[in-house]
Design an enzyme around this catalytic site. Structure first.
Site, PDB file in Angstrom:
ATOM      1  CD  GLU A   1      -3.110  -0.411   0.079  1.00 46.04           C
ATOM      2  OE1 GLU A   1      -3.227   0.796  -0.188  1.00 46.04           O
ATOM      3  OE2 GLU A   1      -3.748  -1.307  -0.505  1.00 46.04           O
TER       4      GLU A   1
ATOM      5  CG  HIS B   1       5.884   0.259  -3.003  1.00 44.26           C
ATOM      6  ND1 HIS B   1       5.921  -0.921  -2.297  1.00 44.26           N
ATOM      7  CD2 HIS B   1       7.154   0.739  -2.997  1.00 44.26           C
ATOM      8  CE1 HIS B   1       7.143  -1.163  -1.900  1.00 44.26           C
ATOM      9  NE2 HIS B   1       7.923  -0.173  -2.293  1.00 44.26           N
TER      10      HIS B   1
ATOM     11  CE  LYS C   1       9.094   2.117   5.519  1.00 40.69           C
ATOM     12  NZ  LYS C   1      10.469   1.685   5.865  1.00 40.69           N
ATOM     13  CG  ASP C   2      12.776   4.393   3.338  1.00 36.61           C
ATOM     14  OD1 ASP C   2      13.232   3.713   4.272  1.00 36.61           O
ATOM     15  OD2 ASP C   2      11.988   3.942   2.489  1.00 36.61           O
TER      16      ASP C   2
END
Ligand code: PAF
Length: 273
Positions: A32, A34, A146-147
Site C-alpha cells: 500500500e 508504494h 518513511k525513509d
C-alpha cells in the site's frame, strides 16, 4: 502498460514525449505504501513510470540482498491495474558495468543514523537514483517519508548537483494498527509483529507529549526509549527538517526518527511535526 528492461530503449521511448512524467522508483514487493506513491504520481502527471530494481549496491555484505522479497508477477499486475503507463524492470547488468563512476553520500549526513549502522548504503542509493533519474528524466519523482534520511539525501543531491527534477515527499502508509508499511515486514513472526508495534507507539507517545506542549527533545526521547524497551534500538533522534539535532521540537520543522531491530529485522519509522 508497457514493460521495458533496457535503459536505452526506455530513453528512446520517452525521447519525444512532451507530457509531464511522474516517476516512482521501487525495489518491488509492492504494498500500500508504494501504491500511495503511484496514486499521487498518477494524479499529478500525464505519464507515470514505475521502476522495479533490487539495487545490489545499497546492500552491505551479509545483508538481505539474496532473500529480499521478490514478487515480480504480482508487482506487474499491481502496476498494470493501478494505471501505470510504463514499468521499467532492468536486470543488474543493464544498470551496472565494471569500474563504475558512482555518487558519494556526504561525509556527515550520509554516515549518521541509518548510515552509521549501514556505512556506504547511501552511496548505493544515491548512485542508483541518479542513474534512474537520468534514464527516465521525470518531471516529478516520488519518495516515501518513511525513509526520511534517504529522502533528505536525495533532495540534497538534486539541489547540490543542480538537477531539475522535482522531488515529492509522500506520507507513510500504515497498517490499521499503526505499523509503518515496509517490504521487510514479511520477515516478522507473529510475536515480532506485535513487538514491532512499540515503534509506532513510541512515536504516538512523542506526538502526545508535543500536543501537550512538552517540546524538550531529551524528555521525549526518554519516554520513547521506555516504550521501545526490549527492542534493539539503533537510534531515537529528534532532528530539524534539515537533519540537524535540535534540543526542542519546532512545530513545522521537526522529524522524530526511530530505527530498531525486531528479531533480525531492522525497522524504520518517523513522524513529521
Ligand atoms: O526506497 C527504495 O525502495 C530504494 O532505496 C530506492 C529509492 C528505490 C533505490 O533503490
Amino acid at each position: 502498460m508497457k514493460i521495458i528492461s533496457n535503459p536505452k530503449e526506455l530513453k528512446e521511448y520517452l525521447k519525444n514525449n512532451d507530457k509531464t512524467i511522474g516517476f516512482v522508483p521501487t525495489m518491488g514487493a509492492l504494498h500500500e505504501g508504494h501504491l500511495s506513491l503511484i496514486k499521487e504520481a498518477i494524479a499529478e502527471n500525464e505519464l507515470v513510470v514505475v521502476s522495479i530494481f533490487v539495487n545490489p549496491t545499497q546492500f552491505l555484505k551479509g545483508e538481505d540482498l539474496d532473500s529480499y522479497p521478490r514478487k515480480d508477477e504480482a508487482d506487474k499486475k499491481i502496476c498494470s491495474l493501478s494505471g501505470v503507463d510504463i514499468l521499467f524492470f532492468p536486470h543488474a547488468n543493464d544498470i551496472y558495468g565494471e569500474d563504475e563512476v558512482s555518487v558519494i553520500a556526504p561525509n556527515v549526513r550520509g554516515y549518521v543514523l541509518e548510515g552509521m549502522s549501514r556505512p556506504g548504503h547511501f552511496n548505493g542509493v544515491l548512485t542508483v537514483v541518479m542513474k534512474l533519474l537520468n534514464i527516465v528524466e521525470p518531471t516529478n519523482a516520488y519518495f516515501g517519508k518513511k525513509d526520511a534520511q534517504q529522502l533528505n539525501l536525495i533532495t540534497l543531491m538534486v539541489k547540490q548537483l543542480f538537477m531539475s527534477v522535482n522531488i515529492v515527499a509522500v506520507d507513510t502508509a500504515r497498517e490499521s494498527d499503526g505499523l509503518a508499511m515496509s517490504s521487510r515486514n514479511v520477515y516478522l513472526s507473529k510475536d515480532e509483529r506485535v513487538e514491532a508495534l512499540k515503534i509506532s507507539s513510541s512515536l504516538q507517545i512523542a506526538f502526545g507529549m508535543v500536543t501537550k506542549g512538552i517540546l524538550d527533545s531529551d524528555e521525549i526521547i526518554v519516554k520513547m526509549r521506555e516504550k521501545l524497551s526490549g527492542l534493539e534500538i539503533s537510534y531515537v533522534e529528534i532532528l530539524s527538517r534539515e537533519f540537524e539535532i535540535i534540543r526542542h521540537v519546532e512545530i513545522g520543522n521537526s522529524v522524530i526518527l526511530v530505527e530498531a531491530k525486531v528479531g533480525d529485522t531492522r525497522l524504520l519509522d518517523n513522524i513529521w511535526l
